[in-house]
Scaffold this active site. Structure first.
Site, PDB file in Angstrom:
ATOM      1  CD  GLU A 133      65.757  35.595  16.703  1.00  0.00           C
ATOM      2  OE1 GLU A 133      64.610  35.156  16.585  1.00  0.00           O
ATOM      3  OE2 GLU A 133      66.010  36.595  17.401  1.00  0.00           O
ATOM      4  CE1 TYR A 178      72.968  36.185  13.370  1.00  0.00           C
ATOM      5  CE2 TYR A 178      70.764  36.660  14.189  1.00  0.00           C
ATOM      6  CZ  TYR A 178      71.601  36.191  13.191  1.00  0.00           C
ATOM      7  OH  TYR A 178      71.056  35.734  12.006  1.00  0.00           O
ATOM      8  NE  ARG A 190      63.441  39.494  17.113  1.00  0.00           N
ATOM      9  CZ  ARG A 190      63.699  39.338  15.814  1.00  0.00           C
ATOM     10  NH1 ARG A 190      64.227  40.337  15.126  1.00  0.00           N
ATOM     11  NH2 ARG A 190      63.428  38.203  15.215  1.00  0.00           N
ATOM     12  CG  HIS A 214      69.823  31.637  13.607  1.00  0.00           C
ATOM     13  ND1 HIS A 214      68.552  31.661  13.077  1.00  0.00           N
ATOM     14  CD2 HIS A 214      70.293  32.906  13.471  1.00  0.00           C
ATOM     15  CE1 HIS A 214      68.269  32.876  12.643  1.00  0.00           C
ATOM     16  NE2 HIS A 214      69.311  33.653  12.867  1.00  0.00           N
ATOM     17  CB  CYS A 270      53.373  33.907   4.962  1.00  0.00           C
ATOM     18  SG  CYS A 270      54.813  32.989   5.564  1.00  0.00           S
ATOM     19  CB  CYS A 282      57.177  26.764   2.542  1.00  0.00           C
ATOM     20  SG  CYS A 282      57.621  28.118   1.419  1.00  0.00           S
ATOM     21  CD  GLN A 288      59.461  24.617  -0.506  1.00  0.00           C
ATOM     22  OE1 GLN A 288      59.543  24.655  -1.730  1.00  0.00           O
ATOM     23  NE2 GLN A 288      58.539  23.897   0.108  1.00  0.00           N
ATOM     24  CD  GLN A 317      51.230  16.701  -7.393  1.00  0.00           C
ATOM     25  OE1 GLN A 317      51.435  16.236  -6.277  1.00  0.00           O
ATOM     26  NE2 GLN A 317      50.892  15.955  -8.428  1.00  0.00           N
ATOM     27  CE  LYS A 361      54.918  19.865   3.813  1.00  0.00           C
ATOM     28  NZ  LYS A 361      55.560  19.427   2.553  1.00  0.00           N
ATOM     29  CB  VAL A 421      42.067  19.966 -22.660  1.00  0.00           C
ATOM     30  CG1 VAL A 421      42.522  20.812 -23.837  1.00  0.00           C
ATOM     31  CG2 VAL A 421      41.173  20.784 -21.749  1.00  0.00           C
ATOM     32  CG  ASP A 427      60.741  23.843  -7.209  1.00  0.00           C
ATOM     33  OD1 ASP A 427      60.188  24.638  -6.419  1.00  0.00           O
ATOM     34  OD2 ASP A 427      61.899  23.999  -7.633  1.00  0.00           O
TER      35      ASP A 427
END
Length: 678
Positions: free
Chosen positions: A167, A169, A217, A255, A337, A340, A342, A414, A424, A451, A660
Site C-alpha cells: 500500500e 507504506y 503483506r 494509496h 458491504c 462505498c 463513505q 432512493q 452501483k 398515507v 445521505d
C-alpha cells in the site's frame, strides 16, 4: 466444515495452531486504536466479529516507533506498559475460538507528522509533511523496533503479527526507485532495496519464536509508475518465505495510485488473478483480498485454487455475523458491504472514527445498544427508503408492532435509483437485506399506499416516524419549462428519451451519477474484470513495472457537460477516497466539467450560461437534466403535529441537503432506540 461452503469453512492447519476456517478480517484502521480510553470499544468491536465466526482478525496498524506513526500520538506498540490495553482485545477474541494478529505498520512518508521518515526525502502526495531520509543507524534501529513490537504483541496475547509491506507504506518506499534514491547498501540494486523487509521478517521471527504467526503483506501489484516488476515481486516473496514468514497476504496498489482498487465500480474479486499468479512460486498459504464481499464469491475463489484464505475487511464492518450466517446456509441474511467508503475509509482519512453506511453500529458497539421493548408500542413508519427501512426493522426487532407505508410499488426509496447507476449494482444487496429483515421481524408492509393524517389517526399509533424522503428541487431558470428539460429521476428511470448532447445542471453526487449513466447505457451496469483492467490500464501479463499498461479509452454513449454554480473544483464534495475515481471516469468519457456557471436561460439553442461572471457560453444540447438538489417531502408533517400525534423526522425528510444514506440509516437506528426508551 459447512455443506454450504466447504472450501470457505475448511480449517487451515499451520502446524503449531489451526485456524477454524479460511476467513481473515483484514486490517482496517478504525480510529479506536489511537487512544487507550477507546480500547474497551475496540475489544467489543473485535469480539463481535470473533463471535460471528471469523477465523483470524488483524488489527488496524500499530507503529513500531514514533517516527512510524500515521498521526501525531497515533497507534503504537513499543513499550511494555502498552500491552495491558491490548490484552483486553486478545482475550475477547480468544473467548470465541478465533485468532488475532497485530498489524505492524510504519507509515514512512505517508505519516501525517513532522517527524516522518522514508528511504529518501521525497514528499508523498497524500501528506503535507516531507519526510527525512532515514539514516543507516535509524534503519537498524527500526528493524529492532519491529522485533520489539512483535515481542510485545506476543506478551499481549496476540497469535501473530502482520507486517505491512504494501500500500505504499515505509517498506514499499524502500523497494522501488521512485521513492528510494539511496546509494548505500539499502538502495541501488533490487537486492539492496529488498534487504529491509527480509531483515525485518528475520528479526521478528527470532524475537517472537517459532510458534507465532508472521503474516507478510506483499505488494503484489503496485499500480504506480516505477513500481515493482513481477520478477521483483516473486524474488521478494521467495525471500520473505525463506526468512520465516507463516502466511503471505496480497497487497494491491499504493494509496497514491490513480486506479481504484476497492470502491463499488471495481468488479468483485478483481485482483485474485495476481494471487493465483504467484502460487507457483510460493509454498506458504496465500491470502487474497479486495472486493470479495459474499460467501459465494469467497467460495468460488477458494474452490478455483487461486488462494488459501480470503481477506475481507469492510464486509465484516457491514455484518459481524457474516460467517455464521454463511455457515448456517442463510447468505440472504448477510448485510452486504457495498464498497462505498463513505463511513469507513472516508472517516479514517478525515481523522474520524470509522463506521459503516449499511451498519451504523460498526465501531460503535458500546454506544448503539438495543434492548427488547419493555412496553410494546404501535408505530407507523411512513416512507420505505433507507431511513424508514432502518427504523422499521429496528423497532420491530425490539418487539414493537410496526406498519411501514410507501406510495411506491417497492421498498428501497432512493436506493432504487442508485442501483441503476453503472457501478452501483451493489445497492441491490442492501435492498435485498432490508426486505428479508422486514419479513423476519414481522413488519406489516403497505406499498402503493398514500398515507394521510386520517389513516394514521385511525391506526391508533403511539408514535409516527416520518421518513418520506425528498422531492427534486426545481431551480429558477428562464426556460425551465422547455421541452428539453427533464429531471434526474426521469433519466435514471428511463422514462424519457435523451438525446446525444446533454447538459447536466448540478455536480453533486446525483449529477455525477447521472453523467455516469449517460456516458454508458442502461445495460452497462457492471464491468467484468477484463473490461475494468482495460479501461483503467491494469496489465494481467505484468510486462511493465507496477503492472500498468496504457488504458483503452472508453466510447461514451453521449456527449455530456456537467455544470455547477460553485467555483470550487467540480466534484470537490464527493467522498475523499472515491471522488477522484469518479472524476477520472468522467474525464476518460470526455465529460466537460464546468464550475462557476450561472444559468441564464434554456431555449432551442441550448443552455445559456455565464462562467465566473465573465464568459458567456451556449451549451448546445438536446436535453438539460436537472440535478439541482432536493427538498424534504413534508406534506403531512404539520397536520400530524396539529393532530397531536408524536412524530419523528428522519432521513431526507429531516435534512434534504444532499442525499445521505449513511445519515439516514443511522437516524433510523437512533430514532428506534429513542422510541424504545419512551
Amino acid at each position: 466444515m459447512s455443506e454450504n461452503y466447504p472450501h470457505l469453512f475448511r480449517p487451515l492447519d499451520l502446524g503449531y495452531t489451526q485456524l477454524k476456517n479460511r476467513s481473515v478480517m483484514g486490517s482496517m484502521h478504525t480510529g479506536l486504536e489511537d487512544r487507550s480510553k477507546h480500547f474497551p470499544a475496540l475489544a467489543k468491536y473485535f469480539e463481535e466479529r470473533a463471535r460471528g465466526g471469523v477465523a483470524l482478525c488483524v488489527t488496524g496498524g500499530f507503529a513500531p516507533n514514533l517516527a512510524g506513526s500515521l498521526l501525531p500520538l497515533g497507534s503504537k506498540l513499543s513499550r511494555s506498559w502498552e500491552t495491558g490495553r491490548h490484552a483486553q482485545v486478545t482475550s475477547a477474541v480468544h473467548a470465541h475460538g478465533s485468532k488475532i494478529a497485530l498489524q505492524i505498520l510504519h507509515a514512512g512518508r505517508y505519516g501525517y507528522t513532522p517527524i516522518c521518515v522514508s528511504a529518501s526525502a521525497i514528499k508523498s502526495p497524500i501528506s503535507m509533511f516531507k519526510p527525512r531520509a532515514i539514516s543507516k543507524r535509524g534503519i537498524h534501529k527500526t528493524i529492532r523496533d519491529y522485533a520489539n513490537t512483535a515481542r510485545l504483541a506476543r506478551k499481549a496475547g496476540y497469535d501473530g503479527v502482520e507486517i505491512m509491506g504494501s500500500e505504499g507504506y515505509f517498506i514499499n518506499q524502500f523497494l522501488v526507485e521512485r521513492t528510494n534514491k539511496r546509494n548505500d547498501e539499502w538502495g541501488g540494486e533490487f537486492e539492496n532495496r529488498m534487504r529491509l523487509p527480509v531483515e525485518i521478517v528475520r528479526a521478528v521471527r527470532e524475537a517472537a519464536g517459532d510458534d507465532f504467526m508472521i503474516i507478510y503483506r506483499l505488494s503484489m501489484l503496485d499500480l504506480v509508475e516505477g513500481g515493482s516488476t513481477w520478477e521483483e515481486v516473486v524474488t521478494l516473496g521467495k525471500a520473505i518465505e525463506a526468512a520465516g514468514a507463516t502466511i503471505i497476504n496480497t497487497g494491491i496498489g499504493w494509496h497514491e495510485a490513480r486506479i481504484p482498487t476497492i470502491i463499488t465500480p471495481v468488479p468483485r474479486a478483481a485482483f485474485t488473478w495476481v494471487t493465483e499468479k504467484i502460487r507457483e512460486h510460493i509454498q506458504l498459504p496465500l491470502i487474497t483480498s479486495n472486493r470479495i464481499n459474499s460467501p459465494d464469491t469467497a467460495e468460488a475463489v477458494l474452490a478455483s485454487g487461486q488462494a488459501d484464505m480470503i481477506s475481507m475487511a469492510r464486509p465484516f464492518l457491514a455484518d459481524a455475523e457474516f460467517m455464521n450466517k454463511a455457515q448456517a446456509g442463510h447468505p440472504e441474511q448477510i448485510n452486504t458491504c457495498i464498497a462505498c467508503n463513505q463511513a469507513c475509509l472516508d472517516h479514517v482519512f478525515k481523522a474520524k472514527r470509522a463506521s459503516c453506511l449499511v451498519n451504523p453500529r460498526a465501531c460503535h458497539e458500546t454506544e448503539f445498544i438495543t434492548k427488547a421493548a419493555s412496553s410494546h408500542k404501535n408505530v407507523a413508519v411512513v416512507g420505505a427508503g433507507p431511513a424508514g427501512l432502518s427504523a422499521a426493522c429496528e423497532l420491530a426487532e425490539m418487539g414493537h408492532k410496526v406498519d411501514l407505508y410507501d406510495r411506491a410499488k417497492a421498498t428501497g426509496g432512493q436506493f432504487n435509483l442508485a442501483r441503476k447507476i453503472p457501478g452501483k449494482t451493489e445497492f441491490n444487496e442492501t435492498v435485498r437485506y432490508f426486505n428479508q429483515r422486514l419479513k423476519a421481524a414481522g413488519v406489516r408492509v403497505h406499498l402503493e399506499t398514500e398515507v394521510d393524517v386520517n389513516v394514521l389517526n385511525n391506526g391508533s399509533y403511539d408514535q409516527v416516524v416520518l421518513a418520506t424522503g425528498v422531492v427534486p428541487r426545481t431551480p429558477r431558470i428562464d426556460g425551465i419549462d422547455h421541452a428539453k428539460v427533464c429531471s434526474y429521476i426521469d433519466v435514471i428511470e428511463n422514462r424519457v428519451p435523451v438525446g446525444e448532447r446533454v447538459a447536466v445542471i448540478g455536480a453533486g453526487g446525483i449529477g455525477f451519477d447521472v453523467a455516469e449513466l449517460l456516458v454508458h447505457s442502461h445495460s452497462e451496469q457492471t464491468m467484468n474484470i477484463t473490461q475494468f483492467n482495460n479501461e483503467w490500464g491494469i496489465d494481467e501479463e505484468y510486462r511493465e513495472r507496477g503492472g500498468l499498461k496504457s488504458p483503452i479509452a472508453p466510447h461514451p454513449q453521449k456527449q455530456v457537460t456537467l455544470l455547477q454554480r460553485k467555483t470550487t473544483k467540480v466534484g470537490a464534495g464527493l467522498g475523499k477516497t472515491s471522488g477522484w475515481a469518479h472524476r477520472a471516469s468522467l474525464e476518460a468519457n470526455q465529460v466537460d466539467m464546468i464550475a462557476g456557471a450561472r444559468y441564464d436561460r434554456i431555449d432551442n439553442a441550448g443552455l445559456h450560461i455565464t462562467i465566473n461572471d465573465k464568459e458567456k457560453r451556449v451549451i448546445a444540447c438536446d436535453n438539460v437534466v436537472i440535478c439541482a438538489g432536493q427538498e424534504s417531502e413534508l406534506a403531512i408533517y404539520e397536520p400530524l403535529q396539529q393532530a397531536g400525534i408524536p412524530v419523528h423526522l428522519i432521513g431526507g425528510a429531516h435534512i434534504a441537503s444532499e442525499l445521505d444514506a449513511k445519515r439516514a440509516i443511522r437516524e433510523g437506528l437512533e430514532t428506534a432506540i429513542k422510541i424504545n426508551e419512551i
